[in-house]
Scaffold this motif. Structure first.
Motif, PDB file in Angstrom:
ATOM      1  N   ALA A  55       0.829  -0.918   0.207  1.00  0.00           N
ATOM      2  CA  ALA A  55       0.096   0.119   0.067  1.00  0.00           C
ATOM      3  C   ALA A  55       0.671   1.275   0.035  1.00  0.00           C
ATOM      4  N   GLU A  56       0.312   2.357  -0.592  1.00  0.00           N
ATOM      5  CA  GLU A  56       0.929   3.772  -0.474  1.00  0.00           C
ATOM      6  C   GLU A  56      -0.050   4.347  -0.056  1.00  0.00           C
ATOM      7  N   ILE A  57      -0.029   5.373   0.684  1.00  0.00           N
ATOM      8  CA  ILE A  57      -0.877   6.263   1.395  1.00  0.00           C
ATOM      9  C   ILE A  57      -0.425   7.619   1.163  1.00  0.00           C
ATOM     10  N   GLY A  58      -0.886   8.243   0.070  1.00  0.00           N
ATOM     11  CA  GLY A  58      -0.233   9.642  -0.317  1.00  0.00           C
ATOM     12  C   GLY A  58       0.488   9.251  -1.633  1.00  0.00           C
ATOM     13  N   VAL A  59      -0.350   9.248  -2.695  1.00  0.00           N
ATOM     14  CA  VAL A  59       0.466   8.579  -4.130  1.00  0.00           C
ATOM     15  C   VAL A  59       0.886   9.736  -4.933  1.00  0.00           C
ATOM     16  N   PHE A  60      -0.017  10.957  -4.826  1.00  0.00           N
ATOM     17  CA  PHE A  60       0.152  11.874  -5.858  1.00  0.00           C
ATOM     18  C   PHE A  60       0.132  11.464  -7.145  1.00  0.00           C
ATOM     19  N   ARG A  61       0.949  11.760  -8.181  1.00  0.00           N
ATOM     20  CA  ARG A  61       0.959  11.226  -9.432  1.00  0.00           C
ATOM     21  C   ARG A  61       1.571   9.985  -9.686  1.00  0.00           C
ATOM     22  N   ALA A  63       4.567   8.539  -8.717  1.00  0.00           N
ATOM     23  CA  ALA A  63       6.018   8.365  -9.219  1.00  0.00           C
ATOM     24  C   ALA A  63       6.609   7.156  -8.419  1.00  0.00           C
ATOM     25  N   ALA A  64       6.344   7.001  -7.005  1.00  0.00           N
ATOM     26  CA  ALA A  64       6.545   5.938  -6.364  1.00  0.00           C
ATOM     27  C   ALA A  64       5.586   4.619  -6.660  1.00  0.00           C
ATOM     28  N   PHE A  65       4.541   4.985  -6.824  1.00  0.00           N
ATOM     29  CA  PHE A  65       3.347   3.904  -6.856  1.00  0.00           C
ATOM     30  C   PHE A  65       3.497   2.994  -7.997  1.00  0.00           C
ATOM     31  N   PHE A  82      -3.936   4.808  -1.935  1.00  0.00           N
ATOM     32  CA  PHE A  82      -4.936   5.591  -1.088  1.00  0.00           C
ATOM     33  C   PHE A  82      -4.410   7.126  -1.361  1.00  0.00           C
ATOM     34  N   ASP A  83      -5.377   8.183  -1.689  1.00  0.00           N
ATOM     35  CA  ASP A  83      -5.301   9.481  -1.754  1.00  0.00           C
ATOM     36  C   ASP A  83      -6.720  10.288  -1.889  1.00  0.00           C
ATOM     37  N   SER A  84      -6.456  11.572  -1.621  1.00  0.00           N
ATOM     38  CA  SER A  84      -7.842  12.287  -1.957  1.00  0.00           C
ATOM     39  C   SER A  84      -7.911  12.533  -3.418  1.00  0.00           C
ATOM     40  N   PHE A  85      -6.819  12.394  -4.064  1.00  0.00           N
ATOM     41  CA  PHE A  85      -6.460  12.821  -5.530  1.00  0.00           C
ATOM     42  C   PHE A  85      -7.033  14.228  -5.909  1.00  0.00           C
ATOM     43  N   VAL A  86      -7.484  14.844  -4.823  1.00  0.00           N
ATOM     44  CA  VAL A  86      -7.631  16.439  -4.758  1.00  0.00           C
ATOM     45  C   VAL A  86      -6.865  17.256  -3.962  1.00  0.00           C
ATOM     46  N   GLY A  87      -5.745  16.538  -3.716  1.00  0.00           N
ATOM     47  CA  GLY A  87      -4.728  17.198  -2.898  1.00  0.00           C
ATOM     48  C   GLY A  87      -4.800  17.337  -1.428  1.00  0.00           C
ATOM     49  N   MET A  88      -4.241  18.145  -0.544  1.00  0.00           N
ATOM     50  CA  MET A  88      -4.234  18.286   0.808  1.00  0.00           C
ATOM     51  C   MET A  88      -5.579  18.700   1.152  1.00  0.00           C
ATOM     52  N   ASP A  89      -5.892  18.035   2.406  1.00  0.00           N
ATOM     53  CA  ASP A  89      -7.143  18.742   3.140  1.00  0.00           C
ATOM     54  C   ASP A  89      -6.696  19.934   3.996  1.00  0.00           C
ATOM     55  N   GLY A 131     -10.354   9.662  -1.691  1.00  0.00           N
ATOM     56  CA  GLY A 131     -10.959  10.167  -0.463  1.00  0.00           C
ATOM     57  C   GLY A 131     -10.096  10.688   0.626  1.00  0.00           C
ATOM     58  N   TYR A 132     -10.427  11.705   1.450  1.00  0.00           N
ATOM     59  CA  TYR A 132      -9.516  12.264   2.442  1.00  0.00           C
ATOM     60  C   TYR A 132      -9.262  10.887   3.473  1.00  0.00           C
ATOM     61  N   VAL A 133      -8.142  10.793   4.011  1.00  0.00           N
ATOM     62  CA  VAL A 133      -7.887   9.961   5.117  1.00  0.00           C
ATOM     63  C   VAL A 133      -8.610  10.674   6.461  1.00  0.00           C
ATOM     64  N   PRO A 134      -9.398  10.017   7.208  1.00  0.00           N
ATOM     65  CA  PRO A 134      -9.408   8.466   7.229  1.00  0.00           C
ATOM     66  C   PRO A 134     -10.792   7.974   6.238  1.00  0.00           C
ATOM     67  N   VAL A 151       3.623   5.429   4.002  1.00  0.00           N
ATOM     68  CA  VAL A 151       2.742   6.853   4.324  1.00  0.00           C
ATOM     69  C   VAL A 151       3.590   7.969   3.766  1.00  0.00           C
ATOM     70  N   ASP A 152       3.100   8.705   3.072  1.00  0.00           N
ATOM     71  CA  ASP A 152       3.636  10.054   2.671  1.00  0.00           C
ATOM     72  C   ASP A 152       2.358  11.258   2.302  1.00  0.00           C
ATOM     73  N   LEU A 153       2.139  11.753   3.334  1.00  0.00           N
ATOM     74  CA  LEU A 153       0.834  12.571   3.499  1.00  0.00           C
ATOM     75  C   LEU A 153       1.316  13.909   3.991  1.00  0.00           C
ATOM     76  N   ASP A 154       2.504  14.147   4.349  1.00  0.00           N
ATOM     77  CA  ASP A 154       2.954  15.370   4.933  1.00  0.00           C
ATOM     78  C   ASP A 154       2.210  15.994   6.331  1.00  0.00           C
ATOM     79  N   HIS A 155       0.944  16.030   6.347  1.00  0.00           N
ATOM     80  CA  HIS A 155       0.140  16.583   7.321  1.00  0.00           C
ATOM     81  C   HIS A 155       0.059  15.783   8.652  1.00  0.00           C
ATOM     82  N   ARG A 157      -2.437  15.200  11.035  1.00  0.00           N
ATOM     83  CA  ARG A 157      -3.613  14.260  11.386  1.00  0.00           C
ATOM     84  C   ARG A 157      -3.749  13.146  10.563  1.00  0.00           C
ATOM     85  N   PRO A 158      -3.787  13.339   9.178  1.00  0.00           N
ATOM     86  CA  PRO A 158      -3.713  11.995   8.350  1.00  0.00           C
ATOM     87  C   PRO A 158      -2.690  11.230   8.526  1.00  0.00           C
ATOM     88  N   THR A 159      -1.534  11.675   8.906  1.00  0.00           N
ATOM     89  CA  THR A 159      -0.334  10.755   9.159  1.00  0.00           C
ATOM     90  C   THR A 159      -0.592   9.855  10.263  1.00  0.00           C
TER      91      THR A 159
END
Ligand SMILES: C[S@@+](CC[C@H](N)C(=O)[O-])C[C@H]1O[C@@H](n2cnc3c(N)ncnc32)[C@H](O)[C@@H]1O
Length: 224
Positions: A55-61, A63-65, A82-89, A131-134, A151-155, A157-159
């Motif tokens: 799994a990768e949580i926070g995939v962006f485009r 590059a790693a996935f 896993f990702d919102s696919f619409v960016g950071m909350d 969707g947004y985590v969680p 896990v690569d979410l930066d923020h 709370r979602p981390t």
């Protein structure tokens, strides 16, 4: 010439021993904020004998996935994006202003699938959880288990929420790979990782490089 070469190699080896990192870690140039494919391959090799998907949580485009999915397929495992696919909350107080809402927006999950297909990763190799985590975890089958999760979410709370969700779902011997761990800081993802390490006794640190911390889940009997 030969002496200089030997001295350089010896100094590299001593450096690796001093860092406490495994000696077989890839010797590559790394960039902060991205996962080197050689490191992902190294992690995948560590979990060949461990059951469970990747799994990768926070995939962006992706590059790693794209590497995660290819390596999972080599082990007859599925990869989960896993990702919102619409960016950071919206950022919380622990996050400051560096990652505002909408940063890393790629325009939705269909866009991600297109990017993966363009990179040669076929949709049957992976599942997308949008969707947004969680909230994105809610539809995941209860029985799903992982041998490798990034896990690569930066923020903060979602981390924190991702670590709490993943910890019981990683099989013994599996790896949890965490980006953006800066030991001198106490904000953003680092704060969540610190709190996780302080409260959890089932994971041991096996490597730390490029602000990326790699943990391995211990067998239940080892610590409790
Ligand atoms: C730094 S990027 C990930 C980079 C990616 N791992 C790579 O190696 O290319 C962070 C990603 O986390 C996602 N993200 C951040 N906060 C999120 C949240 N609360 N829920 C879902 N996704 C989130 C963003 O949409 C973004 O795609």
């Amino acid at each position: 010439m030969l002496l200089k070469f030997l001295a350089r190699e010896a100094s590299k080896l001593l450096g690796r021993i001093a860092s406490n990192n495994p000696l077989d870690l890839p010797q590559v140039e790394r960039r902060h904020g991205s996962w080197h494919h050689a490191d992902i391959e190294w992690m995948a090799n560590q979990v060949r004998a461990v059951a469970g998907d990747f799994a990768e949580i926070g995939v962006f485009r992706g590059a790693a996935f794209r590497k995660v999915a290819a390596l999972a397929a080599q082990q007859a495992k599925l990869a989960h994006a896993f990702d919102s696919f619409v960016g950071m909350d919206a950022p919380a107080a622990e996050d400051g202003t560096h990652y505002p809402k909408g940063k890393f927006d790629i325009g939705g999950p269909a866009q991600f699938v297109q990017l993966m297909t363009a990179a040669g990763v076929q949709p049957d190799l992976y599942r997308v959880w949008a969707g947004y985590v969680p909230v994105c975890f809610e539809q995941v089958p209860h029985a799903l288990r992982f041998s490798l999760a990034i896990v690569d979410l930066d923020h903060y709370r979602p981390t924190a929420a991702s670590l709490g969700w993943l910890a019981p779902r990683i099989n013994d011997g599996g790896l949890l790979a965490l980006d953006d761990f800066v030991p001198s800081h106490d904000a953003l993802a680092t704060k969540a990782i610190r709190e996780f390490l302080a409260g959890d006794r089932r994971f041991e640190k096996i490597a730390f490089f490029n602000q990326q911390l790699i943990l391995r889940k211990l067998p239940s009997a080892t610590k409790s």
